[in-house]
Scaffold this motif. Structure first.
Motif, PDB file in Angstrom:
ATOM      1  N   SER A  78      11.870   0.383  -6.648  1.00 39.68           N
ATOM      2  CA  SER A  78      11.869  -0.806  -7.441  1.00 39.68           C
ATOM      3  C   SER A  78      13.089  -1.627  -7.119  1.00 39.68           C
ATOM      4  N   SER A 136       9.639   4.529 -11.222  1.00 40.14           N
ATOM      5  CA  SER A 136       9.273   3.482 -11.749  1.00 40.14           C
ATOM      6  C   SER A 136       7.733   2.986 -11.601  1.00 40.14           C
ATOM      7  N   GLY A 191      14.143  -2.901  -2.390  1.00 36.38           N
ATOM      8  CA  GLY A 191      13.078  -2.851  -3.411  1.00 36.38           C
ATOM      9  C   GLY A 191      11.709  -3.635  -2.815  1.00 36.38           C
ATOM     10  N   TYR A 213       1.654  -2.642  -8.854  1.00 34.38           N
ATOM     11  CA  TYR A 213       3.092  -2.629  -8.815  1.00 34.38           C
ATOM     12  C   TYR A 213       3.614  -2.814 -10.322  1.00 34.38           C
TER      13      TYR A 213
END
Length: 487
Positions: free
Chosen positions: A70, A105, A432, A456
């Protein structure tokens, strides 16, 4: 093809270092179609740092065998590197191999039922950050005067994957008539005396030959490409992923034991083409003048050449990063978002009560996480935006552009076409990964990538204007880099 840098001035110094970041066998790999933990290592995963020191500028290129990070995780990694080596402009690119672990993440591990996997992921990625800081320090400390050359070749190991099925819907399949980018970008760094330092290989294709049913830890075709390049050049090879959002390997996602063979085959093709280009990029000794000798047996001459040291020019090294704020799609009404969340919770409860398989539980849980995020955003009743970093690096008449998204290949081609630089390498998956960014035309067709923000864990996805805005921002960064003389 070009060769830049003045050996006498030695203003450019280059160093390289590498760490092994292979996770322990038994750690689950990325993806919600996994049926269990990893079972073996095909090839080690690596983290490689290239340090470029020019004048007062320090640039670090980090090439990582990871699926994604991320932007917040990249920011944390960058801070760790700067704390270790001092001010630097850091370009973090992930290869996007699907046979690697998911970052924390991604929230792919259930803390209630998979506490061991949660801990493994946290420990593993803390180790990645620590190793990144360590190898950056080694690369900077080992930097030495260097010459650089860059150029491009071509090989087709990818195919456009947006296939229209018999029912008119989009599949993640094969579209042989779709756009691909066969360009192989190569950057060569040598010591002034001629010894190899590093080779950068840039290509645009998903490394997902080893699909979600494989239990192997692997860099996929990227590993074979690096091995071939290093074996034949003696340089440490770094792979940079390009714009592969709609590009899959020609062999497709392979099930069973054939995946390793197919990944090796494609990687070997890519590596061989990279080596072919590499060999022509830097000349340390060049032909100067011709000499003639009279033949002893006939009235003819034999000619030969006297060589001398090549002359090079000193490259400008510069880095520019800009942030563009882009809109996200409109959210559903709060009551509609709440209904989606309630349905997702109900489905998760049902899946758990039925003792369903792991993929079903993973998908159901992530649906709950995402619908909750969407519901909370919808309750605020505001227009959502996201800040997107576009980073550019210049080394003479070579430019790198990095954008934190799975860009469709057409977006990279547009940026490259408008670049003022002789060689331009455009990379998604850099600093990212937000989600997929399709072209405006792809939104009309639909397909998996359009809704990828759900995977995501973003409350909403990009709009059709992202293509135009990212292309224009990329070109602005290139124009600013082109105007740089020194720093």
């Amino acid at each position: 093809m070009t060769s830049d840098t003045d050996p006498a001035a030695a203003h450019l110094r280059v160093g390289v270092a590498r760490a092994d970041i292979t996770p322990p066998v038994g750690m689950r790999l990325t993806g919600t179609l996994r049926e269990g933990a990893s079972e073996a290592v095909d090839r080690p995963l690596t983290l490689s740092a290239l340090a470029l020191l020019g004048g007062r500028t320090t640039v670090i290129v980090l090439a990582c065998d990871l699926i994604h990070l991320s932007p917040d995780e990249v920011a944390h990694l960058r801070r760790a590197v700067v704390e270790r080596i001092g001010p630097a402009d850091i370009f973090v690119n992930v290869s996007h191999s699907h046979a690697t672990p998911a970052p924390p993440s991604a929230q792919e591990f259930d803390p209630e039922t998979e506490a061991d996997q949660v801990e493994l992921a946290e420990v593993y990625f803390r180790g990645v950050v620590a190793k990144a800081a360590g190898i950056c320090a080694v690369a900077v400390a080992g930097a030495r005067p260097a010459v650089v050359g860059h150029g491009t070749g071509a090989v087709t190991v990818g195919v456009n994957r947006r296939e229209v099925g018999p029912d008119g819907n989009l599949l993640l399949g094969e579209n042989p008539d779709g756009i691909v980018d066969p360009t192989v970008g190569v950057v060569r760094f040598d010591e002034v005396g001629g010894r190899p330092i590093a080779a950068v290989v840039h290509y645009s294709c998903h490394p997902d030959v080893l699909g979600p049913k494989s239990g192997l830890i692997s860099p996929d075709y990227v590993g074979a490409a690096r091995e071939v390049t290093e074996r034949l050049t003696g340089a440490t090879a770094l792979f940079l992923q390009g714009c592969a959002g709609d590009i899959d390997p020609l062999c497709g996602i392979v099930t069973g034991d054939d995946g390793v063979r197919e990944a090796d085959r494609l990687g070997t093709e890519l590596g061989c083409e990279a080596v072919r280009v590499y060999q022509r990029l830097v000349e340390h000794r060049v032909r100067d003048h011709r000499v003639h000798w009279r033949s002893s047996t006939s009235n003819s001459s034999v000619t030969g050449w006297v060589y001398q040291d090549a002359r090079h020019t000193d490259p400008v090294v510069a880095s520019i990063s800009t942030t563009v704020t882009l809109p996200l799609r409109e959210l559903p009404a709060p009551d509609e978002a709440a209904a989606e969340y309630a349905a997702a919770v109900e489905n998760l409860d049902a899946v758990r009560s039925q003792e369903s398989d792991l993929p079903s539980r993973l998908r159901a849980r992530r649906r709950v996480i995402w619908t909750r995020m969407q519901m909370e955003a919808a309750r605020h009743e505001r227009t959502l935006t996201v800040d997107v970093e576009v980073q550019g690096i210049r080394i003479g008449d070579l430019a790198l552009i990095g954008i934190p998204a799975e860009l469709f290949v057409e977006i990279g081609l547009q940026i490259r076409a408008g670049s003022p630089f002789r060689t331009t390498l455009v990379s998604g998956y850099t600093n990212g990964v937000l989600f997929y960014v399709p072209t405006a035309a792809a939104f009309e067709q639909g397909g998996y990538e359009i809704e990828s923000h759900q995977n995501y864990l973003r409350p909403a996805g990009p709009t059709t204007e992202w293509e135009k805005r990212l292309v224009s921002t990329g070109l602005e960064v290139l124009a600013d880099l082109n105007a740089e003389v020194t720093r």
